[in-house]
Design a protein around this motif. Structure first.
Motif, PDB file in Angstrom:
ATOM      1  N   GLU A 178      15.485 -76.566  30.841  1.00 15.10           N
ATOM      2  CA  GLU A 178      15.199 -77.891  30.230  1.00 15.10           C
ATOM      3  C   GLU A 178      15.942 -78.912  30.936  1.00 15.10           C
ATOM      4  N   ARG A 179      16.876 -78.778  31.728  1.00 15.89           N
ATOM      5  CA  ARG A 179      17.558 -79.888  32.454  1.00 15.89           C
ATOM      6  C   ARG A 179      16.750 -80.362  33.654  1.00 15.89           C
ATOM      7  N   LEU A 180      16.056 -79.448  34.069  1.00 14.98           N
ATOM      8  CA  LEU A 180      14.907 -79.882  35.263  1.00 14.98           C
ATOM      9  C   LEU A 180      13.727 -80.777  34.611  1.00 14.98           C
ATOM     10  N   SER A 181      13.600 -80.614  33.170  1.00 12.94           N
ATOM     11  CA  SER A 181      12.748 -81.777  32.587  1.00 12.94           C
ATOM     12  C   SER A 181      13.627 -82.794  32.385  1.00 12.94           C
ATOM     13  N   ARG A 182      14.532 -82.951  31.847  1.00 13.16           N
ATOM     14  CA  ARG A 182      15.257 -84.061  31.552  1.00 13.16           C
ATOM     15  C   ARG A 182      15.611 -84.948  32.450  1.00 13.16           C
ATOM     16  N   PHE A 183      15.860 -84.247  33.744  1.00  8.78           N
ATOM     17  CA  PHE A 183      16.032 -85.119  35.222  1.00  8.78           C
ATOM     18  C   PHE A 183      14.886 -84.961  35.994  1.00  8.78           C
ATOM     19  N   GLY A 184      13.726 -84.806  35.357  1.00 11.87           N
ATOM     20  CA  GLY A 184      12.570 -84.537  36.174  1.00 11.87           C
ATOM     21  C   GLY A 184      12.120 -85.697  36.793  1.00 11.87           C
ATOM     22  N   VAL A 185      12.385 -86.841  36.567  1.00 16.64           N
ATOM     23  CA  VAL A 185      11.692 -88.123  37.307  1.00 16.64           C
ATOM     24  C   VAL A 185      12.735 -88.116  38.614  1.00 16.64           C
ATOM     25  N   VAL A 186      13.924 -88.241  38.451  1.00 14.47           N
ATOM     26  CA  VAL A 186      14.493 -88.318  39.714  1.00 14.47           C
ATOM     27  C   VAL A 186      14.540 -87.148  40.552  1.00 14.47           C
ATOM     28  N   LEU A 187      14.496 -85.890  40.336  1.00  9.02           N
ATOM     29  CA  LEU A 187      14.447 -84.379  40.964  1.00  9.02           C
ATOM     30  C   LEU A 187      13.012 -84.572  41.609  1.00  9.02           C
ATOM     31  N   ASP A 188      11.973 -84.929  40.952  1.00 16.72           N
ATOM     32  CA  ASP A 188      10.481 -84.827  41.447  1.00 16.72           C
ATOM     33  C   ASP A 188      10.453 -86.059  42.917  1.00 16.72           C
ATOM     34  N   ASP A 189      11.151 -87.022  42.632  1.00 19.97           N
ATOM     35  CA  ASP A 189      11.107 -88.090  43.694  1.00 19.97           C
ATOM     36  C   ASP A 189      11.700 -87.615  44.652  1.00 19.97           C
ATOM     37  N   MET A 190      13.095 -86.848  44.479  1.00 23.70           N
ATOM     38  CA  MET A 190      13.691 -86.113  45.627  1.00 23.70           C
ATOM     39  C   MET A 190      12.858 -85.280  46.339  1.00 23.70           C
ATOM     40  N   ALA A 191      12.251 -84.454  45.834  1.00 28.25           N
ATOM     41  CA  ALA A 191      11.442 -83.344  46.434  1.00 28.25           C
ATOM     42  C   ALA A 191      10.216 -84.000  46.959  1.00 28.25           C
ATOM     43  N   GLN A 192       9.573 -85.052  46.489  1.00 24.76           N
ATOM     44  CA  GLN A 192       8.386 -85.556  46.975  1.00 24.76           C
ATOM     45  C   GLN A 192       9.009 -86.452  48.452  1.00 24.76           C
ATOM     46  N   THR A 193      10.068 -87.063  48.100  1.00 28.12           N
ATOM     47  CA  THR A 193      10.729 -87.783  49.457  1.00 28.12           C
ATOM     48  C   THR A 193      10.903 -87.069  50.566  1.00 28.12           C
ATOM     49  N   ALA A 194      11.627 -85.850  50.209  1.00 28.19           N
ATOM     50  CA  ALA A 194      11.577 -84.695  51.107  1.00 28.19           C
ATOM     51  C   ALA A 194      10.494 -84.347  52.016  1.00 28.19           C
ATOM     52  N   ARG A 195       9.510 -84.103  51.258  1.00 29.92           N
ATOM     53  CA  ARG A 195       8.112 -83.698  51.798  1.00 29.92           C
ATOM     54  C   ARG A 195       7.643 -84.873  52.565  1.00 29.92           C
ATOM     55  N   ASP A 196       7.898 -86.257  52.154  1.00 28.74           N
ATOM     56  CA  ASP A 196       7.328 -87.343  52.850  1.00 28.74           C
ATOM     57  C   ASP A 196       8.140 -87.356  54.206  1.00 28.74           C
TER      58      ASP A 196
END
Length: 446
Positions: A178-196
């Motif tokens: 659930e912590r992945l969901s609660r901090f999902g916005v910033v974590l998703d941005d980190m992962a997408q930025t890494a892919r970029d």
């Protein structure tokens, strides 16, 4: 092998077409402590560099200490005239920067012409070149742990990150998804930025510490690029966190009572035909490689634990080794052998702290594997057979520096000039860290 200027020029021109709002590009490289340094170039000047114009930066920029100052190391810094050194662009690394307030680009640079013997990326490149000449081709994947903190410090100390759903502090250590969901916005941005950035980021895990997470990267047969990914991820993740109102840190041990953050490195070795060298002859080469890793490990501690705080991480908490050890499917070991089929048989080196220099960590591990394959010695007993198995390694920086600086195999495999420069840099950083009286000393001794 250098990329032809026409290919680099095409890369820059394609970038400009795709990102017409970008006016500047940061040309960056990693110094000895693992910080990026470089220059911000107008994008039109970058075309000239790509076409063959010289790119020069001070050689001694590589030697900066943790706080950015220069130390007298042999004749470097103060007796050499502070010379420039030629650099070149690393092809395929020109990417947009999305976390700054203005549109930017960034691109890695590295030594050109006469190499800088102590540049971290060059140290790794030399090890890889030697392995290639021996017909050994590594497959590498990094895993990095990090903490999120509140953006504001409290009297200079980190605060737990605020849960964006409840606005409460995320102060409970757990592995809940659930912590992945609660901090999902910033974590998703980190992962997408890494892919970029061209980074093959894969699995995200909520780790045991409060606000602690882990990111995995895909396996790469380009070991230099795998280390590039780890270095670039640290830079982009800090930037994305600030954009979202957090601090992200790869500090090894931010909380004494909670687990530290590590850098785990998975390595397989293949021959030119694609056969896994570690799996041959009933996995005997695997045992030799493990033995070599464990023999060099105590003499590479300034690389694996590069500062005072990183040494705090070792021992006393979950899955942090206190001795040089190995084992099958055992996370208490420095060198873990994950369960896998013969094609994917690999070692997982778990000792390095998350804030270690990824180029040097990988170079040191590969040097240990190479040493083991050549000497063909048997390793000590695995932890699966003997929970007390292991050899001691230094846990004080000055002891670690002494153990590294005069070890013949380390000097031969990583380069004597690099070892001397690196050890003196770590020694001076440690002494500089000691030159401050903390409040605790007044409480205890005033």
């Amino acid at each position: 092998m250098k990329t032809p200027p026409c290919a680099l020029l095409a890369e820059v021109r394609t970038f400009r077409q795709n990102h017409p709002d970008v006016r500047y590009v940061d040309l960056i490289a990693l110094d000895i402590p693992g910080h990026f340094y470089g220059k911000r170039y107008p994008v039109e000047m970058l075309e000239k560099v790509a076409a063959g114009s010289p790119l020069k930066l001070p050689q001694n920029a590589v030697l900066l200490g943790v706080q950015g100052g220069l130390f007298k190391i042999g004749d470097y810094c103060f007796n050499d005239g502070d010379p420039d050194a030629n650099r070149r662009l690393v092809p395929g690394t020109l990417k947009p920067v999305s976390w700054e307030s203005q549109p930017l680009g960034q691109m890695l640079i590295t030594s050109d012409g006469t190499p800088i013997e102590f540049e971290p990326r060059e140290v790794l490149a030399r090890v890889l070149q030697r392995l290639q000449h021996k017909g050994i081709h590594p497959m590498v994947a990094f895993e990095l742990e990090f903490y999120l903190f509140d953006k504001k410090l409290a009297n200079g100390l980190p605060q737990f990150p605020r849960d964006p759903l409840s606005d409460d502090a995320d102060d409970q250590p757990n592995l809940h998804i659930e912590r992945l969901s609660r901090f999902g916005v910033v974590l998703d941005d980190m992962a997408q930025t890494a892919r970029d950035q061209g980074i093959d980021s894969t699995v995200i895990t909520a780790e045991l510490g409060p606000g602690q997470f882990e990111i995995n990267f895909g396996h790469s047969d380009d070991a230099l690029r795998a280390a590039d990914w780890a270095a670039l991820f640290c830079r982009s993740t800090r930037g994305v966190a600030l954009k979202h109102g957090y601090r992200a840190s790869f500090m090894a041990k931010p909380y004494l009572q909670f687990p530290g953050s590590g850098m785990h490195v998975h390595i397989s070795l293949y021959d030119g035909a694609g056969n896994n060298l570690l799996a041959a002859h009933q996995q005997q080469p695997l045992r030799h490689a493990v033995a070599g890793c464990l023999q060099l490990l105590p003499h590479c501690m300034p690389i694996f634990a590069p500062n005072h705080n990183a040494l705090r991480r070792l021992g006393g908490t979950v899955n942090a080794a206190t001795r040089a050890s190995w084992g099958f499917e055992d996370r208490d070991a420095c060198v873990r052998i994950p369960e896998s089929d013969p094609r994917n048989l690999r070692i997982e080196h778990r000792l390095a702290s998350a804030d270690a220099n990824p180029y040097l960590v990988l170079a040191a591990i590969l040097a240990g594997l190479e040493h083991g394959l050549e000497t063909r010695q048997e390793p000590i007993a695995p932890l699966n057979d003997d929970r007390s198995s292991g050899t001691d390694f230094p846990v004080e920086m000055l002891d670690a520096v002494r153990a590294m600086q005069h070890h013949r195999v380390v000097r031969d495999t990583l380069g004597a000039e690099f070892v001397d420069v690196y050890c003196e840099n770590k020694r001076q950083d440690h002494l500089a860290f000691q030159q401050e009286i903390h409040a605790r000393e007044y409480r205890w001794f005033l």
